[in-house]
Design an enzyme around this catalytic site. Structure first.
Site, PDB file in Angstrom:
ATOM      1  N   MET A 166     -58.397 -14.866  10.603  1.00  0.00           N
ATOM      2  CA  MET A 166     -58.608 -15.875   8.706  1.00  0.00           C
ATOM      3  C   MET A 166     -59.725 -16.571   8.885  1.00  0.00           C
ATOM      4  O   MET A 166     -59.366 -17.347   9.939  1.00  0.00           O
ATOM      5  CB  MET A 166     -57.798 -16.389   8.708  1.00  0.00           C
ATOM      6  N   MET A 216     -59.199 -11.269   6.892  1.00  0.00           N
ATOM      7  CA  MET A 216     -58.861 -12.402   6.372  1.00  0.00           C
ATOM      8  C   MET A 216     -60.540 -13.284   6.118  1.00  0.00           C
ATOM      9  O   MET A 216     -60.162 -14.351   6.756  1.00  0.00           O
ATOM     10  CB  MET A 216     -57.600 -12.355   5.835  1.00  0.00           C
ATOM     11  N   ASP A 219     -54.022 -10.809  13.090  1.00  0.00           N
ATOM     12  CA  ASP A 219     -54.416 -11.428  11.616  1.00  0.00           C
ATOM     13  C   ASP A 219     -55.894 -12.628  11.837  1.00  0.00           C
ATOM     14  O   ASP A 219     -55.459 -13.600  12.419  1.00  0.00           O
ATOM     15  CB  ASP A 219     -53.021 -12.274  10.759  1.00  0.00           C
ATOM     16  N   GLY A 248     -43.131 -10.263  10.699  1.00  0.00           N
ATOM     17  CA  GLY A 248     -44.122 -11.305  11.759  1.00  0.00           C
ATOM     18  C   GLY A 248     -42.714 -11.995  12.242  1.00  0.00           C
ATOM     19  O   GLY A 248     -42.547 -11.680  13.337  1.00  0.00           O
ATOM     20  N   SER A 249     -42.299 -12.935  11.206  1.00  0.00           N
ATOM     21  CA  SER A 249     -41.211 -13.949  11.113  1.00  0.00           C
ATOM     22  C   SER A 249     -40.170 -12.362  11.626  1.00  0.00           C
ATOM     23  O   SER A 249     -38.506 -13.209  12.172  1.00  0.00           O
ATOM     24  CB  SER A 249     -40.878 -14.738  10.137  1.00  0.00           C
ATOM     25  N   HIS A 278     -56.634  -7.142  11.059  1.00  0.00           N
ATOM     26  CA  HIS A 278     -56.212  -6.807   9.713  1.00  0.00           C
ATOM     27  C   HIS A 278     -57.583  -8.589   9.339  1.00  0.00           C
ATOM     28  O   HIS A 278     -57.053  -9.539   9.661  1.00  0.00           O
ATOM     29  CB  HIS A 278     -54.687  -7.590   9.245  1.00  0.00           C
ATOM     30  N   HIS A 309     -50.081  -6.110  14.893  1.00  0.00           N
ATOM     31  CA  HIS A 309     -51.068  -6.544  14.175  1.00  0.00           C
ATOM     32  C   HIS A 309     -51.685  -7.871  14.315  1.00  0.00           C
ATOM     33  O   HIS A 309     -50.927  -9.224  15.037  1.00  0.00           O
ATOM     34  CB  HIS A 309     -49.758  -6.850  13.227  1.00  0.00           C
ATOM     35  N   ASP A 330     -47.580  -5.437   3.642  1.00  0.00           N
ATOM     36  CA  ASP A 330     -47.921  -7.154   4.933  1.00  0.00           C
ATOM     37  C   ASP A 330     -47.717  -7.527   4.429  1.00  0.00           C
ATOM     38  O   ASP A 330     -48.098  -8.574   2.806  1.00  0.00           O
ATOM     39  CB  ASP A 330     -49.297  -6.557   5.099  1.00  0.00           C
ATOM     40  N   GLY A 331     -46.912  -8.592   4.730  1.00  0.00           N
ATOM     41  CA  GLY A 331     -45.833  -9.679   3.979  1.00  0.00           C
ATOM     42  C   GLY A 331     -44.293  -9.725   4.113  1.00  0.00           C
ATOM     43  O   GLY A 331     -43.974  -8.901   2.707  1.00  0.00           O
ATOM     44  N   MET A 358     -50.233  -6.294   0.398  1.00  0.00           N
ATOM     45  CA  MET A 358     -49.610  -6.953   0.416  1.00  0.00           C
ATOM     46  C   MET A 358     -48.000  -6.942  -0.187  1.00  0.00           C
ATOM     47  O   MET A 358     -48.971  -7.454  -1.516  1.00  0.00           O
ATOM     48  CB  MET A 358     -50.679  -8.187   0.166  1.00  0.00           C
ATOM     49  N   PHE A 395     -50.913 -16.594   4.939  1.00  0.00           N
ATOM     50  CA  PHE A 395     -50.456 -17.676   5.743  1.00  0.00           C
ATOM     51  C   PHE A 395     -48.756 -16.445   5.935  1.00  0.00           C
ATOM     52  O   PHE A 395     -48.144 -15.616   5.562  1.00  0.00           O
ATOM     53  CB  PHE A 395     -49.399 -18.843   5.772  1.00  0.00           C
ATOM     54  N   SER A 398     -46.396  -8.375  13.621  1.00  0.00           N
ATOM     55  CA  SER A 398     -47.871  -9.353  13.790  1.00  0.00           C
ATOM     56  C   SER A 398     -47.933 -10.694  14.611  1.00  0.00           C
ATOM     57  O   SER A 398     -46.836 -11.317  14.747  1.00  0.00           O
ATOM     58  CB  SER A 398     -47.664 -10.443  12.214  1.00  0.00           C
TER      59      SER A 398
HETATM   60  C1  DX5 Z   1     -50.385 -13.622   5.893  1.00  0.00           C
HETATM   61  C2  DX5 Z   1     -50.420 -11.433   6.851  1.00  0.00           C
HETATM   62  C3  DX5 Z   1     -48.937 -11.081   7.857  1.00  0.00           C
HETATM   63  C4  DX5 Z   1     -48.395 -11.949   8.287  1.00  0.00           C
HETATM   64  C5  DX5 Z   1     -46.487 -11.311   7.950  1.00  0.00           C
HETATM   65  O1  DX5 Z   1     -51.493 -13.494   5.361  1.00  0.00           O
HETATM   66  O2  DX5 Z   1     -51.719 -10.642   6.493  1.00  0.00           O
HETATM   67  O3  DX5 Z   1     -49.685 -10.313   8.088  1.00  0.00           O
HETATM   68  O4  DX5 Z   1     -48.366 -12.477   8.734  1.00  0.00           O
HETATM   69  O5  DX5 Z   1     -45.598 -12.191   8.904  1.00  0.00           O
HETATM   70  P1  DX5 Z   1     -44.374 -12.275   7.759  1.00  0.00           P
HETATM   71  O6  DX5 Z   1     -44.311 -10.783   8.302  1.00  0.00           O
HETATM   72  O7  DX5 Z   1     -43.708 -13.319   8.518  1.00  0.00           O
HETATM   73  O8  DX5 Z   1     -44.693 -12.688   6.522  1.00  0.00           O
HETATM   74 ZN    ZN Z   2     -52.272  -9.011   8.222  1.00  0.00          ZN
END
Ligand code: DX5
Ligand code: ZN
Length: 214
Positions: free
Chosen positions: A36, A67, A34, A196-197, A65, A32, A174-175, A136, A142, A7
């Protein structure tokens, strides 16, 4: 093999064009994105211009994605911006079927997302008509949150229905996904994972990607 979708939420926003280039260099499969809106989730990221700006920097699929509230207003615009997959949260939509139709009419893959605080029933009606179900494993909003193992039950249920009915949709988790929980993800039916992280903050991002491509 599980596909890994890093992400860009965890990338350096000051050098965003590097993100898809690095994701490709690290051997990952999907980018990916995100999106928001500060209404559906208490955070704001970016919109169509970012997807459009990243498009020329990679040949990997852009997985968008959404949101956002009333995604039906914007899905077509994200397709036009260069998305290869567009997913949204059906409970945020006044016309989820219309949104899916609009995405398909653009020749783009479509999907729905079940948030951590939502029941499986919000996505169940759409399973026969989507290319991807996103489950999710954190509450959307976040990056960097910890993995909620209890959400895997929804992935298992989706996988069971998928097999019973002969559907072919991807199941994307995801997450909070990382090498330490990837086996659990695979066992629950995941075919794609967002990370992501676990990728961007890794000392060796390419090794982190490989560790999840199981
Ligand atoms: C959360 C996002 C995810 C998130 C993934 O709202 O949809 O895609 O950024 O990041 P990590 O892997 O750090 O949870
Ligand atoms: Zn996402």
């Amino acid at each position: 093999m599980i596909k890994v979708a890093p992400s860009i939420l965890s990338a350096d926003f000051g050098h965003m064009a590097d993100a898809p280039v690095n994701i490709e260099k690290w051997g990952a499969d999907i980018v990916h994105c995100d999106v928001m809106d500060g209404v559906y989730v208490p955070n704001i990221t970016f919109g169509m211009p970012m997807v459009k700006a990243l498009r020329p920097h990679t040949d990997l699929p852009l997985d968008v994605h959404l949101m956002i509230t009333l995604p039906e207003k914007y899905v077509g615009k994200f397709c036009d911006a260069g998305a290869d997959i567009v997913t949204f949260h059906p409970e945020a939509s006044a016309d989820p079927w219309g949104a899916l139709r609009e995405i398909k009419s653009k020749g783009v893959k479509c999907g729905v997302v079940v948030n951590a605080d939502q029941p499986f029933s919000v996505v169940e009606p759409f399973l026969g008509d989507i290319d991807m179900l996103v489950v999710m494993t954190v509450q959307a909003g976040f990056g960097g949150q910890s993995f909620k193992e209890e959400c895997l039950e929804k992935a298992r249920l989706a996988d069971k229905i998928k097999k019973e009915k002969g559907y072919a949709f991807d199941i994307e988790l995801d997450g909070g996904v990382c090498p330490a929980n990837i086996e659990l993800c695979k066992a629950a039916g995941a075919t794609v994972v967002v990370a992501g992280s676990a990728v961007f903050k890794a000392e060796d991002p390419a090794a982190a990607v490989r560790a999840m491509q199981i």
